[in-house]
Design a protein around this motif. Sequence first.
Motif, mmCIF file in Angstrom:
data_model
loop_
_atom_site.group_PDB
_atom_site.id
_atom_site.type_symbol
_atom_site.label_atom_id
_atom_site.label_comp_id
_atom_site.label_asym_id
_atom_site.label_seq_id
_atom_site.Cartn_x
_atom_site.Cartn_y
_atom_site.Cartn_z
ATOM 1 N N SER A 1 -0.275 -4.627 -6.984
ATOM 2 C CA SER A 1 -0.319 -5.011 -5.578
ATOM 3 C C SER A 1 0.982 -4.635 -4.903
ATOM 4 C CB SER A 1 -0.550 -6.515 -5.448
ATOM 5 O OG SER A 1 -1.807 -6.880 -5.972
ATOM 6 N N CYS A 2 0.864 -4.282 -3.639
ATOM 7 C CA CYS A 2 2.030 -3.954 -2.815
ATOM 8 C C CYS A 2 1.939 -4.779 -1.552
ATOM 9 C CB CYS A 2 2.038 -2.469 -2.495
ATOM 10 S SG CYS A 2 3.456 -1.931 -1.519
ATOM 11 N N THR A 3 2.966 -5.567 -1.296
ATOM 12 C CA THR A 3 2.984 -6.408 -0.110
ATOM 13 C C THR A 3 4.213 -6.074 0.724
ATOM 14 O OG1 THR A 3 4.093 -8.154 -1.367
ATOM 15 C CG2 THR A 3 1.705 -8.298 -1.159
ATOM 16 N N SER B 1 -6.868 0.418 -2.073
ATOM 17 C CA SER B 1 -7.529 -0.295 -0.986
ATOM 18 C C SER B 1 -6.528 -1.199 -0.299
ATOM 19 C CB SER B 1 -8.704 -1.119 -1.524
ATOM 20 O OG SER B 1 -8.243 -2.109 -2.431
ATOM 21 N N GLN B 2 -6.891 -1.622 0.920
ATOM 22 C CA GLN B 2 -6.024 -2.573 1.622
ATOM 23 C C GLN B 2 -6.882 -3.721 2.129
ATOM 24 O OE1 GLN B 2 -7.340 -0.288 3.637
ATOM 25 N NE2 GLN B 2 -7.801 -1.513 5.410
ATOM 26 N N ASP B 3 -6.283 -4.880 2.302
ATOM 27 C CA ASP B 3 -7.050 -6.020 2.795
ATOM 28 C C ASP B 3 -7.166 -5.940 4.316
ATOM 29 O OD1 ASP B 3 -4.584 -8.718 2.814
ATOM 30 O OD2 ASP B 3 -4.585 -6.741 3.725
ATOM 31 N N MET B 4 -7.997 -6.814 4.890
ATOM 32 C CA MET B 4 -8.309 -6.731 6.315
ATOM 33 C C MET B 4 -7.111 -7.066 7.191
ATOM 34 S SD MET B 4 -11.329 -5.650 6.488
ATOM 35 C CE MET B 4 -11.695 -5.976 8.218
ATOM 36 N N GLU B 5 -6.186 -7.839 6.668
ATOM 37 C CA GLU B 5 -5.022 -8.235 7.469
ATOM 38 C C GLU B 5 -3.861 -7.272 7.299
ATOM 39 O OE1 GLU B 5 -6.681 -10.553 5.454
ATOM 40 O OE2 GLU B 5 -7.830 -11.126 7.239
ATOM 41 N N ALA C 1 -1.687 7.868 -5.410
ATOM 42 C CA ALA C 1 -2.717 7.550 -4.423
ATOM 43 C C ALA C 1 -2.055 7.151 -3.115
ATOM 44 C CB ALA C 1 -3.609 6.411 -4.925
ATOM 45 N N ALA C 2 -2.795 7.313 -2.012
ATOM 46 C CA ALA C 2 -2.292 6.918 -0.701
ATOM 47 C C ALA C 2 -3.449 6.476 0.176
ATOM 48 C CB ALA C 2 -1.538 8.064 -0.039
ATOM 49 N N ILE C 3 -3.150 5.598 1.113
ATOM 50 C CA ILE C 3 -4.134 5.147 2.087
ATOM 51 C C ILE C 3 -3.536 5.314 3.470
ATOM 52 C CG2 ILE C 3 -3.435 2.712 1.940
ATOM 53 C CD1 ILE C 3 -6.507 2.066 2.152
ATOM 54 N N SER C 4 -4.348 5.777 4.416
ATOM 55 C CA SER C 4 -3.845 6.093 5.751
ATOM 56 C C SER C 4 -3.511 4.841 6.551
ATOM 57 C CB SER C 4 -4.875 6.936 6.495
ATOM 58 O OG SER C 4 -6.067 6.183 6.697
ATOM 59 N N TRP C 5 -2.831 5.062 7.681
ATOM 60 C CA TRP C 5 -2.362 3.945 8.502
ATOM 61 C C TRP C 5 -3.515 3.092 9.009
ATOM 62 C CZ3 TRP C 5 -3.971 3.392 13.534
ATOM 63 C CH2 TRP C 5 -4.605 4.508 14.096
ATOM 64 N N ASN C 6 -4.709 3.671 9.180
ATOM 65 C CA ASN C 6 -5.852 2.902 9.678
ATOM 66 C C ASN C 6 -6.805 2.513 8.544
ATOM 67 O OD1 ASN C 6 -7.049 5.321 9.069
ATOM 68 N ND2 ASN C 6 -7.569 5.858 11.175
ATOM 69 N N GLY C 7 -6.475 2.886 7.322
ATOM 70 C CA GLY C 7 -7.299 2.514 6.183
ATOM 71 C C GLY C 7 -8.554 3.341 6.021
ATOM 72 N N LEU D 1 -3.710 -1.167 -5.967
ATOM 73 C CA LEU D 1 -4.071 -0.022 -6.802
ATOM 74 C C LEU D 1 -4.777 -0.576 -8.029
ATOM 75 C CD1 LEU D 1 -3.778 3.098 -7.161
ATOM 76 C CD2 LEU D 1 -1.823 2.591 -8.646
ATOM 77 N N LYS D 2 -6.074 -0.328 -8.111
ATOM 78 C CA LYS D 2 -6.852 -0.788 -9.259
ATOM 79 C C LYS D 2 -6.956 0.351 -10.255
ATOM 80 C CE LYS D 2 -11.100 -3.212 -10.523
ATOM 81 N NZ LYS D 2 -11.466 -2.335 -11.638
ATOM 82 N N MET D 3 -6.557 0.076 -11.478
ATOM 83 C CA MET D 3 -6.478 1.121 -12.498
ATOM 84 C C MET D 3 -7.408 0.781 -13.659
ATOM 85 S SD MET D 3 -2.322 1.610 -12.473
ATOM 86 C CE MET D 3 -2.025 -0.098 -12.910
ATOM 87 N N ASP D 4 -8.410 1.607 -13.850
ATOM 88 C CA ASP D 4 -9.382 1.428 -14.934
ATOM 89 C C ASP D 4 -9.263 2.576 -15.930
ATOM 90 O OD1 ASP D 4 -11.691 0.364 -12.414
ATOM 91 O OD2 ASP D 4 -10.561 -0.915 -13.796
ATOM 92 N N SER D 5 -9.850 2.364 -17.106
ATOM 93 C CA SER D 5 -9.864 3.393 -18.155
ATOM 94 C C SER D 5 -8.471 3.967 -18.380
ATOM 95 C CB SER D 5 -10.849 4.517 -17.788
ATOM 96 O OG SER D 5 -12.148 3.999 -17.599
#
Length: 122
Positions: free
Chosen positions: A21-23, A71-75, A49-55, A81-85
Motif C-alpha cells: 500500500s502507498c498512502t 488500483s486506487q481507492d475512491m478517496e 506499475a503506474a496509475i494515472s492522475w484520474n485513475g 499493488l496486489k502481487m500474485d504468483s
Amino acid sequence: QVQPVESGGGLVQAGGSLRLSCTPSGRSFRGYAVAWFRQAPGREREFVAAISWNGFSTYIADSVKGRFTISQDMEWDMVTLKMDSLRPEDTAIYYCATGHTFSQIATDYDDWGQGAQVTVSS
C-alpha cells in the motif's frame, strides 16, 4: 508535492501473494500519477506499475503483467499493488513514487517513499 509512504510487503514463498500500500503524507493523491518501481540488489531500479492522475489508465510492466495489479481507492488516499504468483526474481525493495506525469520513467516522478522489502523464497 505529495510524500508517499509504503506499507506491506514481507516474506512469502514462491507462488504466494502480497499486497503493498502507498498512502500520501499530508494530502491526497488526487491529481497525481502514482507508480511503483523496484530495485533488486546489484540491479538498476525498474518500473513495475503506474496509475494515472484520474485513475482511468494503468501501465503494467511486461515482467509482472497478469500477476500484479495496481488500483486506487475512491478517496484517492491509498494506491495498492496486489502481487500474485510471486517468483524469487520479484525479490526487491519496492518504491512508491508520485508526480504530475503519467509514465514508466523514474525521472518523471518527483517524490519517492522509503521503500518496502519484498522477499520471495523458492
